[in-house]
Design a protein around this motif. Structure first.
Motif, PDB file in Angstrom:
ATOM      1  N   THR A   1     -18.987  82.508  12.203  1.00 62.60           N
ATOM      2  CA  THR A   1     -19.577  81.421  11.659  1.00 62.60           C
ATOM      3  C   THR A   1     -18.956  80.137  12.269  1.00 62.60           C
ATOM      4  O   THR A   1     -19.527  78.951  12.235  1.00 62.60           O
ATOM      5  CB  THR A   1     -19.201  81.349  10.026  1.00 62.60           C
ATOM      6  N   ARG A   2     -17.830  80.004  13.170  1.00 65.99           N
ATOM      7  CA  ARG A   2     -17.356  79.232  13.738  1.00 65.99           C
ATOM      8  C   ARG A   2     -16.809  79.683  15.300  1.00 65.99           C
ATOM      9  O   ARG A   2     -15.848  80.519  15.088  1.00 65.99           O
ATOM     10  CB  ARG A   2     -16.411  78.363  13.004  1.00 65.99           C
ATOM     11  N   GLY A   3     -17.067  78.990  16.080  1.00 64.80           N
ATOM     12  CA  GLY A   3     -16.838  79.442  17.463  1.00 64.80           C
ATOM     13  C   GLY A   3     -18.031  79.921  18.016  1.00 64.80           C
ATOM     14  O   GLY A   3     -19.076  79.993  17.861  1.00 64.80           O
ATOM     15  N   ARG A   4     -17.544  81.106  19.075  1.00 66.43           N
ATOM     16  CA  ARG A   4     -18.793  81.462  19.955  1.00 66.43           C
ATOM     17  C   ARG A   4     -19.651  82.523  19.188  1.00 66.43           C
ATOM     18  O   ARG A   4     -19.000  83.402  18.688  1.00 66.43           O
ATOM     19  CB  ARG A   4     -18.103  82.407  21.199  1.00 66.43           C
ATOM     20  N   PRO A   5     -20.883  82.545  19.146  1.00 65.47           N
ATOM     21  CA  PRO A   5     -21.768  83.194  18.269  1.00 65.47           C
ATOM     22  C   PRO A   5     -21.741  84.651  18.572  1.00 65.47           C
ATOM     23  O   PRO A   5     -21.518  84.954  19.759  1.00 65.47           O
ATOM     24  CB  PRO A   5     -23.019  82.869  18.866  1.00 65.47           C
ATOM     25  N   GLY A   6     -21.395  85.355  17.502  1.00 62.95           N
ATOM     26  CA  GLY A   6     -21.418  86.908  17.743  1.00 62.95           C
ATOM     27  C   GLY A   6     -21.211  87.500  16.403  1.00 62.95           C
ATOM     28  O   GLY A   6     -21.235  87.062  15.302  1.00 62.95           O
ATOM     29  N   PHE A   7     -20.567  88.909  16.481  1.00 60.40           N
ATOM     30  CA  PHE A   7     -20.169  89.541  15.433  1.00 60.40           C
ATOM     31  C   PHE A   7     -18.935  90.189  15.712  1.00 60.40           C
ATOM     32  O   PHE A   7     -18.572  90.483  17.015  1.00 60.40           O
ATOM     33  CB  PHE A   7     -21.182  90.703  15.262  1.00 60.40           C
ATOM     34  N   VAL A   8     -18.190  90.321  14.659  1.00 63.72           N
ATOM     35  CA  VAL A   8     -16.831  91.242  14.987  1.00 63.72           C
ATOM     36  C   VAL A   8     -16.739  92.361  13.995  1.00 63.72           C
ATOM     37  O   VAL A   8     -17.083  92.016  12.567  1.00 63.72           O
ATOM     38  CB  VAL A   8     -15.715  90.313  14.427  1.00 63.72           C
ATOM     39  N   VAL A   9     -16.406  93.635  14.204  1.00 62.10           N
ATOM     40  CA  VAL A   9     -16.212  94.655  13.395  1.00 62.10           C
ATOM     41  C   VAL A   9     -14.796  94.967  13.411  1.00 62.10           C
ATOM     42  O   VAL A   9     -14.310  95.111  14.391  1.00 62.10           O
ATOM     43  CB  VAL A   9     -17.075  96.053  13.821  1.00 62.10           C
TER      44      VAL A   9
END
Length: 104
Positions: free
Chosen positions: A44-52
């Motif tokens: 939600t803040r920083g480089r767009p993407g996803f973390v698992v």
């Protein structure tokens, strides 16, 4: 064993990556023995993407996940949706402070 996986979607493919991750979380929880934690998050803040964030009881459980049906399905679903290869990092804890708060 703790793993942090970072997924960077190709522009405009965020919703498809999110759907693939949601399906993978459910499948991993149901199918993969030795999974203590497998939780997907949207950045939600920083480089767009996803973390698992993953936690496995041992190396064999993690290895089995990597060749198992849940991960295989995720890899197939992500084909063409990522801007760069999935970045998975294996972590070694540095326990400090309280046992509950100092490590996953």
């Amino acid at each position: 064993m703790v793993v942090i996986a970072i997924l960077t979607p190709a522009p405009g493919r965020e919703d498809e990556v999110q759907a693939a991750l949601i399906a993978a979380v459910a499948a991993t929880h149901e199918q993969d023995a030795g999974c203590e934690l497998y939780a997907a998050h949207r950045v939600t803040r920083g480089r767009p993407g996803f973390v698992v964030v993953e936690k496995w009881v041992d190396a064999p459980a993690l290895s089995a996940h990597g060749t198992g049906p849940a991960f295989t399905a995720l890899a197939a679903a992500l084909d063409g949706l990522l801007a760069e290869p999935l970045d998975a990092t294996l972590l070694e804890p540095l326990p400090a402070g309280s046992a509950e708060q100092g490590q996953l």
